[in-house]
Design a protein around this motif. Structure first.
Motif, PDB file in Angstrom:
ATOM      1  N   ASP A 126       5.744  -5.735  14.380  1.00  0.00           N
ATOM      2  CA  ASP A 126       5.196  -4.554  15.061  1.00  0.00           C
ATOM      3  C   ASP A 126       4.402  -3.651  14.122  1.00  0.00           C
ATOM      4  N   GLU A 127       4.683  -3.719  12.831  1.00  0.00           N
ATOM      5  CA  GLU A 127       4.028  -2.838  11.863  1.00  0.00           C
ATOM      6  C   GLU A 127       2.938  -3.531  11.043  1.00  0.00           C
ATOM      7  N   PHE A 128       2.890  -4.849  11.088  1.00  0.00           N
ATOM      8  CA  PHE A 128       1.991  -5.597  10.220  1.00  0.00           C
ATOM      9  C   PHE A 128       0.523  -5.227  10.439  1.00  0.00           C
ATOM     10  N   GLY A 129       0.077  -5.183  11.688  1.00  0.00           N
ATOM     11  CA  GLY A 129      -1.316  -4.842  11.989  1.00  0.00           C
ATOM     12  C   GLY A 129      -1.691  -3.458  11.497  1.00  0.00           C
ATOM     13  N   GLU A 130      -0.809  -2.493  11.722  1.00  0.00           N
ATOM     14  CA  GLU A 130      -1.067  -1.129  11.253  1.00  0.00           C
ATOM     15  C   GLU A 130      -1.134  -1.088   9.726  1.00  0.00           C
ATOM     16  N   TYR A 131      -0.276  -1.838   9.085  1.00  0.00           N
ATOM     17  CA  TYR A 131      -0.237  -1.872   7.635  1.00  0.00           C
ATOM     18  C   TYR A 131      -1.536  -2.426   7.064  1.00  0.00           C
ATOM     19  N   ILE A 132      -1.992  -3.534   7.617  1.00  0.00           N
ATOM     20  CA  ILE A 132      -3.250  -4.141   7.168  1.00  0.00           C
ATOM     21  C   ILE A 132      -4.419  -3.199   7.436  1.00  0.00           C
ATOM     22  N   SER A 133      -4.396  -2.546   8.582  1.00  0.00           N
ATOM     23  CA  SER A 133      -5.446  -1.591   8.914  1.00  0.00           C
ATOM     24  C   SER A 133      -5.485  -0.442   7.910  1.00  0.00           C
ATOM     25  N   SER A 173      -6.973  -1.677   4.698  1.00  0.00           N
ATOM     26  CA  SER A 173      -8.426  -1.858   4.859  1.00  0.00           C
ATOM     27  C   SER A 173      -9.155  -0.526   4.828  1.00  0.00           C
ATOM     28  N   CYS A 192      -3.404 -12.041   2.682  1.00  0.00           N
ATOM     29  CA  CYS A 192      -4.248 -11.581   3.786  1.00  0.00           C
ATOM     30  C   CYS A 192      -5.262 -10.623   3.219  1.00  0.00           C
TER      31      CYS A 192
END
Length: 67
Positions: free
Chosen positions: A31-38, A41, A65
């Motif tokens: 649930d947090e992975f996308g926010e973390y990568i964002s 970035s 990644c």
């Protein structure tokens, strides 16, 4: 794969993590992975880096990644 290894070697030359890359061991929260990568970035963009990197060893396999 050679490119990923070269990137990891380059990142390991820094004396500590930066706002545009992080190393993690056994961390994965879907649930947090996308926010973390964002966030990585966005931080990379702010400091003028072309890519951000999230390097993780999960389940005994290293993953890299970038975005």
């Amino acid at each position: 794969m050679d490119m990923a290894i070269d990137i990891i070697k380059e990142l390991r030359e820094y004396d500590s993590e930066r706002e545009w890359f992080e190393f993690k061991v056994n961390w994965f929260v879907a649930d947090e992975f996308g926010e973390y990568i964002s966030a990585l970035s966005n931080s990379a963009a702010i400091v003028g880096r072309k890519y951000a990197y999230f390097v993780s060893e999960t389940f005994f396999r290293p993953i890299l990644c970038w975005g």
